[in-house]
Scaffold this active site. Structure first.
Site, PDB file in Angstrom:
ATOM      1  N   GLU A  72       2.092  34.619   9.314  1.00 12.71           N
ATOM      2  CA  GLU A  72       2.579  33.297   9.720  1.00 12.71           C
ATOM      3  C   GLU A  72       1.406  32.318   9.828  1.00 12.71           C
ATOM      4  O   GLU A  72       1.579  31.107   9.708  1.00 12.71           O
ATOM      5  CB  GLU A  72       3.364  33.367  11.031  1.00 12.71           C
ATOM      6  CG  GLU A  72       2.566  33.730  12.253  1.00 12.71           C
ATOM      7  CD  GLU A  72       3.458  33.836  13.505  1.00 12.71           C
ATOM      8  OE1 GLU A  72       4.038  32.813  13.887  1.00 12.71           O
ATOM      9  OE2 GLU A  72       3.547  34.935  14.084  1.00 12.71           O
TER      10      GLU A  72
ATOM     11  N   TYR B 181     -14.434  47.764  -6.585  1.00 10.28           N
ATOM     12  CA  TYR B 181     -13.104  48.217  -6.170  1.00 10.28           C
ATOM     13  C   TYR B 181     -13.112  49.722  -5.880  1.00 10.28           C
ATOM     14  O   TYR B 181     -12.676  50.163  -4.832  1.00 10.28           O
ATOM     15  CB  TYR B 181     -12.111  48.050  -7.328  1.00 10.28           C
ATOM     16  CG  TYR B 181     -11.508  46.708  -7.588  1.00 10.28           C
ATOM     17  CD1 TYR B 181     -10.200  46.439  -7.188  1.00 10.28           C
ATOM     18  CD2 TYR B 181     -12.189  45.722  -8.284  1.00 10.28           C
ATOM     19  CE1 TYR B 181      -9.590  45.226  -7.481  1.00 10.28           C
ATOM     20  CE2 TYR B 181     -11.584  44.513  -8.593  1.00 10.28           C
ATOM     21  CZ  TYR B 181     -10.281  44.268  -8.184  1.00 10.28           C
ATOM     22  OH  TYR B 181      -9.686  43.088  -8.483  1.00 10.28           O
TER      23      TYR B 181
HETATM   24  P1  NDP Z   1     -16.750  47.323 -10.602  1.00  4.21           P
HETATM   25  O1  NDP Z   1     -17.304  46.603 -11.763  1.00  4.21           O
HETATM   26  O2  NDP Z   1     -15.738  46.654  -9.734  1.00  4.21           O
HETATM   27  O3  NDP Z   1     -17.929  47.808  -9.663  1.00  4.21           O
HETATM   28  C1  NDP Z   1     -19.012  48.526 -10.155  1.00  4.21           C
HETATM   29  C2  NDP Z   1     -20.021  48.624  -9.043  1.00  4.21           C
HETATM   30  O4  NDP Z   1     -21.068  49.491  -9.438  1.00  4.21           O
HETATM   31  C3  NDP Z   1     -20.652  47.290  -8.689  1.00  4.21           C
HETATM   32  O5  NDP Z   1     -20.792  47.237  -7.294  1.00  4.21           O
HETATM   33  C4  NDP Z   1     -21.995  47.351  -9.405  1.00  4.21           C
HETATM   34  O6  NDP Z   1     -22.988  46.598  -8.764  1.00  4.21           O
HETATM   35  C5  NDP Z   1     -22.323  48.817  -9.274  1.00  4.21           C
HETATM   36  N1  NDP Z   1     -23.231  49.292 -10.298  1.00  4.21           N
HETATM   37  C6  NDP Z   1     -23.133  49.137 -11.639  1.00  4.21           C
HETATM   38  N2  NDP Z   1     -24.144  49.761 -12.260  1.00  4.21           N
HETATM   39  C7  NDP Z   1     -24.899  50.327 -11.293  1.00  4.21           C
HETATM   40  C8  NDP Z   1     -26.077  51.107 -11.300  1.00  4.21           C
HETATM   41  N3  NDP Z   1     -26.696  51.415 -12.438  1.00  4.21           N
HETATM   42  N4  NDP Z   1     -26.583  51.516 -10.128  1.00  4.21           N
HETATM   43  C9  NDP Z   1     -25.961  51.194  -8.971  1.00  4.21           C
HETATM   44  N5  NDP Z   1     -24.840  50.472  -8.890  1.00  4.21           N
HETATM   45  C10 NDP Z   1     -24.319  50.041 -10.050  1.00  4.21           C
HETATM   46  O7  NDP Z   1     -16.195  48.678 -11.203  1.00  4.21           O
HETATM   47  P2  NDP Z   1     -15.241  49.789 -10.639  1.00  4.21           P
HETATM   48  O8  NDP Z   1     -15.665  51.003 -11.358  1.00  4.21           O
HETATM   49  O9  NDP Z   1     -15.192  49.801  -9.166  1.00  4.21           O
HETATM   50  O10 NDP Z   1     -13.829  49.305 -11.160  1.00  4.21           O
HETATM   51  C11 NDP Z   1     -13.637  48.948 -12.525  1.00  4.21           C
HETATM   52  C12 NDP Z   1     -12.498  47.973 -12.643  1.00  4.21           C
HETATM   53  O11 NDP Z   1     -11.267  48.646 -12.444  1.00  4.21           O
HETATM   54  C13 NDP Z   1     -12.509  46.866 -11.612  1.00  4.21           C
HETATM   55  O12 NDP Z   1     -13.293  45.788 -12.012  1.00  4.21           O
HETATM   56  C14 NDP Z   1     -11.059  46.503 -11.493  1.00  4.21           C
HETATM   57  O13 NDP Z   1     -10.759  45.497 -12.424  1.00  4.21           O
HETATM   58  C15 NDP Z   1     -10.338  47.783 -11.841  1.00  4.21           C
HETATM   59  N6  NDP Z   1      -9.809  48.421 -10.618  1.00  4.21           N
HETATM   60  C16 NDP Z   1      -8.845  47.761  -9.917  1.00  4.21           C
HETATM   61  C17 NDP Z   1      -8.326  48.292  -8.775  1.00  4.21           C
HETATM   62  C18 NDP Z   1      -7.289  47.545  -8.026  1.00  4.21           C
HETATM   63  O14 NDP Z   1      -6.670  46.657  -8.589  1.00  4.21           O
HETATM   64  N7  NDP Z   1      -7.083  47.847  -6.763  1.00  4.21           N
HETATM   65  C19 NDP Z   1      -8.775  49.590  -8.269  1.00  4.21           C
HETATM   66  C20 NDP Z   1      -9.808  50.184  -9.070  1.00  4.21           C
HETATM   67  C21 NDP Z   1     -10.296  49.617 -10.182  1.00  4.21           C
HETATM   68  P3  NDP Z   1     -23.172  45.005  -9.014  1.00  4.21           P
HETATM   69  O15 NDP Z   1     -22.112  44.334  -8.209  1.00  4.21           O
HETATM   70  O16 NDP Z   1     -24.542  44.737  -8.511  1.00  4.21           O
HETATM   71  O17 NDP Z   1     -23.026  44.809 -10.484  1.00  4.21           O
END
Ligand code: NDP
Length: 479
Positions: free
Chosen positions: A467, A177
């Site tokens: 729609e 996100y």
């Molecule tokens: P997410 O868990 O959504 O995304 C984290 C991302 O970082 C993933 O793509 C993950 O990859 C990647 N990642 C994790 N560890 C590493 C690493 N060591 N190296 C490289 N990439 C890595 O977390 P966010 O921080 O974006 O958001 C946290 C939460 O906050 C969300 O899950 C959501 O619930 C909430 N949120 C909601 C929003 C909304 O409602 N609009 C807006 C912002 C946040 P991989 O997919 O491979 O694990």
């Protein structure tokens, strides 16, 4: 009363504040401790400032579109400092609203960090001690940096709202996100955005077709998105502005690497990626997930269960393994969304103070990713649903009227996943401007268990994008 308070809430974010107010409204004597600013992540360093930045970032494209519609429109430069001042003014106002709401509910506020001395005693960083019959932990989460050398050189989402100036270039790491939303925001504000995501497609867990279209639209708007890519090495660089902007390792300029702060004027970050490229960015922004704020509260000593990810373990009523200690919101890592934390806070009050045990309903929670275009989603993805039962997929992707008129390549997507057996709509996925607004409404229908035929019986509102949700008559496939 043997205790100072009936309820002591630790954490003044969306969940904690709602629980404190609703509990106090039942006549309970309530206190709340917050070490930082009242309002928590959502109000101070998350949803609210993010959404205001989304609005700010959309004007450039809107003004370009206005020209196509015949307006003699020309947008000047973006004044980040002016916007930031106004943004923080708004956050101050909202924080004040939260404080007034708590005061008006007779909740005693402690502006301190709280730690549990025993299961009924709270020790505050200002030296005060308080006791309470029930304790509610609502301490939220914090952004995580990856475990790699020099990760401190990268900024996280908390930092973005306080930048002195907008960078010329930024590397955003992550595909969730926060990564995708800020890639779009900063791109809209004129920053050169590169995004590295280690997986095969951004927005893991969302519907495949929806995430594919969001990625395509992000690239179309100029975001340099690299999939299957991560940082292998990063170091501080200092730019010798006097030598034509050449960059070189900071040691050569006599700067201690540990003192280097990414994003300071004239300082940049050198990054080597898994795809072999070596590039220099003004900032590296880690949007690599959030960790629950469960440590340092004295919970481990009391035997409160905490899982490997640091989340406090709770039952369906948000009760921890210690009888009088409850936890809600991101610190429990169930669904990290403000409205969910608020629901959990209200269910807590029903359970503990209204003699009405209420389990939180985590099913069919609609949500939106505020990318450009937005992604709105509720229920199962096609991939999840087809694992569960035979389904029909109704899907359409088209160029919406507003931007097609201006000969823009923008596309939107409307998709329904339908159970063959019950005809219920199991999931809806929308990629479109304002998809967040649309999915809130569709969420009601999906939550109510309405069928595809119920959707079809509804007359279209014309001319709109949505729609299509009531006019898709034949499935594109069955599975
Ligand atoms: P997410 O868990 O959504 O995304 C984290 C991302 O970082 C993933 O793509 C993950 O990859 C990647 N990642 C994790 N560890 C590493 C690493 N060591 N190296 C490289 N990439 C890595 O977390 P966010 O921080 O974006 O958001 C946290 C939460 O906050 C969300 O899950 C959501 O619930 C909430 N949120 C909601 C929003 C909304 O409602 N609009 C807006 C912002 C946040 P991989 O997919 O491979 O694990």
């Amino acid at each position: 009363m043997p205790y100072d308070f009936d309820l002591f809430v630790i954490g003044g974010g969306s969940g904690g504040v709602r629980a404190a107010r609703t509990a106090a409204a039942t006549g309970a004597k309530v206190a709340l401790a917050e070490e930082s600013r009242m309002g928590g992540t959502c109000v101070i360093r998350g949803c609210v400032p993010k959404k205001l930045m989304v609005f700010a970032s959309e004007f450039r494209e809107q003004s370009e579109l206005a020209r196509e519609y015949g307006w003699d429109a020309k947008l000047g430069a973006f004044d980040w400092a002016g916007f930031r001042t106004r943004l923080h003014g708004e956050l101050d106002r909202l924080e004040g609203v939260y404080r007034r709401l708590l005061n008006g509910s007779n909740v005693k506020i402690f502006d301190s960090r709280a730690k549990l001395a025993d299961s009924h005693t709270i020790r505050l960083s200002d030296g005060t001690t308080a006791t309470a019959e029930t304790i509610l932990i609502a301490t939220g989460g914090r952004p995580m940096r990856p475990d790699m050398p020099n990760a401190h050189l990268g900024v996280v989402s908390d930092d973005i709202f306080n930048l002195d100036s907008l960078p010329k270039s930024i590397l955003i790491v992550g595909g969730g996100y926060i990564a995708c939303e800020f890639a779009c925001i900063l791109n809209g504000l004129g920053v050169e955005v590169t995004q590295y995501y280690r997986g095969a497609q951004i927005l893991r867990g969302f519907d495949e077709e929806a995430r594919g279209l969001v990625a395509e639209m992000m690239r179309e708007r100029g975001i340099d998105l690299h999939l299957g890519t991560n940082i292998v090495e990063m170091t501080a660089e200092a730019t010798r502005l006097s030598e034509g902007g050449m960059t070189m390792p900071v040691e050569e300029l006599g700067i201690d690497r540990e003192d280097k702060q990414a994003g300071a004027p004239g300082e940049t970050v050198w990054v080597k990626a898994t795809n072999g490229t070596e590039r220099v960015f003004d900032y590296v922004f880690f949007a690599t997930g959030r960790a629950p704020n469960s440590h340092g509260l004295g919970l481990e000593d009391l035997g409160v269960g905490i899982n490997r990810r640091g989340a406090i373990e709770v039952d369906a009523y948000s009760r921890t393994s210690v009888e009088n200690i409850y936890a809600i919101g991101d610190v429990t890592d169930r669904i990290q969304l403000t409205p969910v934390a608020i629901r959990e806070g209200m269910a807590f009050t029903e359970t503990v103070y209204k003699n009405n045990p209420t389990a939180v309903d985590h099913a069919l929670v609609p949500s939106a990713v505020f990318t450009q275009p937005e992604l709105g989603t509720v229920g199962m993805t096609e991939e999840q649903a087809r694992e569960q039962e035979p389904i029909e997929v109704y899907c359409t992707s088209f160029r919406p009227m507003k931007t097609a008129f201006a000969e823009r390549p923008d596309r939107v997507l409307m998709k329904l996943i339908v159970s063959k057996a019950t005809r219920k709509v199991l999931g809806c996925h929308i990629v479109a401007p304002d998809a967040g607004e649309l999915i809130q409404m569709v969420g009601i229908a999906v939550k109510a268990g309405l069928t595809k035929e119920d959707f079809d019986r509804t007359v279209a509102v014309h001319p709109t994008m949505s729609e299509e949700l009531v006019t898709m008559h034949s499935p594109v496939r069955t599975a």
